[in-house]
Scaffold this motif. Structure first.
Motif, mmCIF file in Angstrom:
data_model
loop_
_atom_site.group_PDB
_atom_site.id
_atom_site.type_symbol
_atom_site.label_atom_id
_atom_site.label_comp_id
_atom_site.label_asym_id
_atom_site.label_seq_id
_atom_site.Cartn_x
_atom_site.Cartn_y
_atom_site.Cartn_z
ATOM 1 N N GLN A 59 13.124 44.870 82.272
ATOM 2 C CA GLN A 59 13.113 43.691 81.416
ATOM 3 C C GLN A 59 13.814 42.501 82.070
ATOM 4 O O GLN A 59 13.644 41.354 81.636
ATOM 5 N N ALA A 60 14.651 42.749 83.092
ATOM 6 C CA ALA A 60 15.421 41.675 83.730
ATOM 7 C C ALA A 60 14.499 40.728 84.488
ATOM 8 O O ALA A 60 13.510 41.154 85.097
ATOM 9 N N ARG A 61 14.864 39.435 84.464
ATOM 10 C CA ARG A 61 14.042 38.404 85.088
ATOM 11 C C ARG A 61 14.901 37.492 85.973
ATOM 12 O O ARG A 61 16.049 37.211 85.651
ATOM 13 N N ALA A 62 14.332 37.047 87.073
ATOM 14 C CA ALA A 62 14.900 35.972 87.883
ATOM 15 C C ALA A 62 13.869 34.862 87.921
ATOM 16 O O ALA A 62 12.673 35.119 88.076
ATOM 17 N N GLY A 63 14.323 33.623 87.765
ATOM 18 C CA GLY A 63 13.377 32.515 87.739
ATOM 19 C C GLY A 63 14.036 31.195 88.069
ATOM 20 O O GLY A 63 15.170 31.147 88.558
ATOM 21 N N TRP A 64 13.309 30.128 87.793
ATOM 22 C CA TRP A 64 13.771 28.768 88.061
ATOM 23 C C TRP A 64 13.501 27.900 86.838
ATOM 24 O O TRP A 64 12.372 27.877 86.335
ATOM 25 N N LEU A 65 14.533 27.199 86.383
ATOM 26 C CA LEU A 65 14.409 26.294 85.241
ATOM 27 C C LEU A 65 14.330 24.867 85.772
ATOM 28 O O LEU A 65 15.282 24.361 86.377
ATOM 29 N N HIS A 66 13.195 24.229 85.568
ATOM 30 C CA HIS A 66 12.963 22.871 86.059
ATOM 31 C C HIS A 66 13.189 21.866 84.924
ATOM 32 O O HIS A 66 12.573 21.970 83.864
ATOM 33 N N THR A 67 14.075 20.902 85.158
ATOM 34 C CA THR A 67 14.399 19.900 84.138
ATOM 35 C C THR A 67 14.361 18.504 84.749
ATOM 36 O O THR A 67 14.225 18.344 85.972
ATOM 37 N N ALA A 68 14.540 17.498 83.906
ATOM 38 C CA ALA A 68 14.538 16.106 84.362
ATOM 39 C C ALA A 68 15.677 15.810 85.321
ATOM 40 O O ALA A 68 15.590 14.884 86.132
ATOM 41 N N HIS A 69 16.752 16.595 85.248
ATOM 42 C CA HIS A 69 17.922 16.328 86.084
ATOM 43 C C HIS A 69 18.197 17.460 87.076
ATOM 44 O O HIS A 69 19.339 17.655 87.500
ATOM 45 N N GLY A 70 17.165 18.173 87.452
ATOM 46 C CA GLY A 70 17.337 19.172 88.492
ATOM 47 C C GLY A 70 16.794 20.533 88.118
ATOM 48 O O GLY A 70 16.411 20.793 86.973
ATOM 49 N N THR A 71 16.764 21.402 89.121
ATOM 50 C CA THR A 71 16.259 22.770 88.979
ATOM 51 C C THR A 71 17.411 23.748 89.090
ATOM 52 O O THR A 71 18.271 23.620 89.959
ATOM 53 N N VAL A 72 17.425 24.752 88.198
ATOM 54 C CA VAL A 72 18.522 25.710 88.114
ATOM 55 C C VAL A 72 17.967 27.128 88.244
ATOM 56 O O VAL A 72 16.987 27.476 87.567
#
Length: 382
Positions: free
Chosen positions: A11-24
């Motif tokens: 169930q564990a996930r690794a990913g990237w959160l893309h926002t207006a002020h950067g990617t996390v």
């Protein structure tokens, strides 16, 4: 705003959160900057820990300095010198915790400020508008968070009201590229209510989904049992945020159940009260056993404080020097960020189960005394 998966293990996930002020990168821990500051930390120090997102709070910022003032000064990013993403809580939890100072109705909540008793009102629409003025990358829907335990009838009425408020929050949200809004799953620890809440939120449609109403005093096993059926029911292509969690072991278990984002005051609050989180568990630096201890705070792992002795840190807290809380808050937040990076790396590598067992064994092993430690290797590595 968008979340993109990189790897999964169970169930564990690794990913990237893309926002207006950067990617996390996710999973991620978000330091709490309730009043536009992470207590005892400069923005540069928060950045140095590796944090990617920080939190602000609608309730506190609407009272002081005021959302319109923040907007006039250039928004929360400029005001607090944080160029990266910011998530703002809706203020719902704080307002609901005011007890006799607030009155709830279908439209919203009328309350008196805890500062000066002045009257105020929050609704799904006004909470969303305030978060827009603050320029939050991630806006939270306004919800009701009932105290637990509570009868199912109370939880059901509260959850249904929160879903109606979620629809109103969504209607009030001003969509912009790189910005998003999260709906909040409620329902206590009742499976049927949680799944109904998810169904309602998904029908409304949000950029992400938060799991609220946990970490409010229930046993860890109960929280994990709730996550076991809640997280998998959420959309696979959206970020999942467990609100108000928590301890290192809480976060590890939640990541293994599919959670991507966390926030909690625990590491910063602990830092102000002489409690340090380390790879060998928590230490109380006020304890007299540290007064002559020349070892670094955390000889088993990297730490920004490893140039200071435990004896010195003990001295700072015993003499009420402000540097003590500042240093220990820095250490705790850096430890949380390092933990998230390691957990993420092992999700990507596909060996999270083994690494989780190693972490828990290290926490259980505890901090060696000076005589024991002097004759052993600095660290047992996974």
């Amino acid at each position: 705003m968008a979340w993109v998966a990189e790897a999964r293990q169970g169930q564990a996930r690794a990913g990237w959160l893309h926002t207006a002020h950067g990617t996390v990168p996710t999973p991620t821990f978000m330091p709490v900057g309730t009043k536009a500051t992470v207590k005892a930390m400069t923005a540069d120090a928060v950045r140095a820990t590796g944090a990617g997102v920080v939190l602000g709070n609608t309730y506190h910022l609407m009272l002081r300095p005021g959302a319109e003032r923040v907007a006039a000064l250039g928004g929360l990013h400029k005001v607090m010198d944080w160029p990266g993403p910011i998530l703002t809580d809706s203020g719902g939890f704080q307002v609901m915790s005011l007890g006799a100072l607030r009155k709830l109705d279908e439209d919203g909540v009328t309350f008196r400020s805890h500062i000066d008793g002045s009257p105020h009102r929050l609704t799904p629409e006004s909470s969303t508008a305030i978060q827009h003025d603050l320029d939050a990358d991630i806006t939270m829907a306004f919800d009701e968070c009932p105290a637990l335990p509570a009868p199912k009838a109370v939880l059901e009425a509260s959850m249904e009201r929160s879903m109606r408020w979620a629809a109103r929050s969504r209607k009030a949200f001003k969509a912009r590229p790189g910005y998003g809004q999260f709906g909040i799953v409620q329902g206590g620890t009742d499976r049927e209510l949680r799944l109904r809440s998810i169904k309602a939120l998904v029908a409304i449609g949000f950029e992400g989904y938060a799991i609220g109403g946990l970490a409010v005093g229930e046993p860890q096993a109960e929280m994990f049992a709730t996550l076991d059926y809640t997280a998998p029911a959420l959309p696979e292509d959206k970020p999942r945020y467990l609100m108000g969690v928590g301890t290192p072991d809480d976060m590890l278990g939640a990541v293994m159940r599919g959670v991507d984002m966390f926030d909690c005051v625990m590491p910063s609050r602990a830092g102000r009260t002489a409690r340090a989180y380390t790879e060998r568990g928590a230490l109380n630096l006020r304890n007299a056993r540290f007064k002559d201890d020349p070892r670094p705070l955390s000889p088993y792992e990297p730490s920004p404080l490893n140039r200071y002795s435990r004896a010195y840190l003990h001295h700072l807290f015993r003499t009420d020097e402000i540097l003590g809380p500042m240093l220990l808050t820095w250490h705790n937040l850096a430890y949380y960020q390092r933990l998230m990076r390691l957990i993420r790396a092992h999700v990507v590598a596909g060996d999270l189960e083994g690494f989780a067992a190693f972490l828990r064994a290290q926490w259980a092993l505890g901090d060696w005394g000076r005589a024991e430690w002097d004759g052993r290797p600095d660290e047992l590595r996974f």
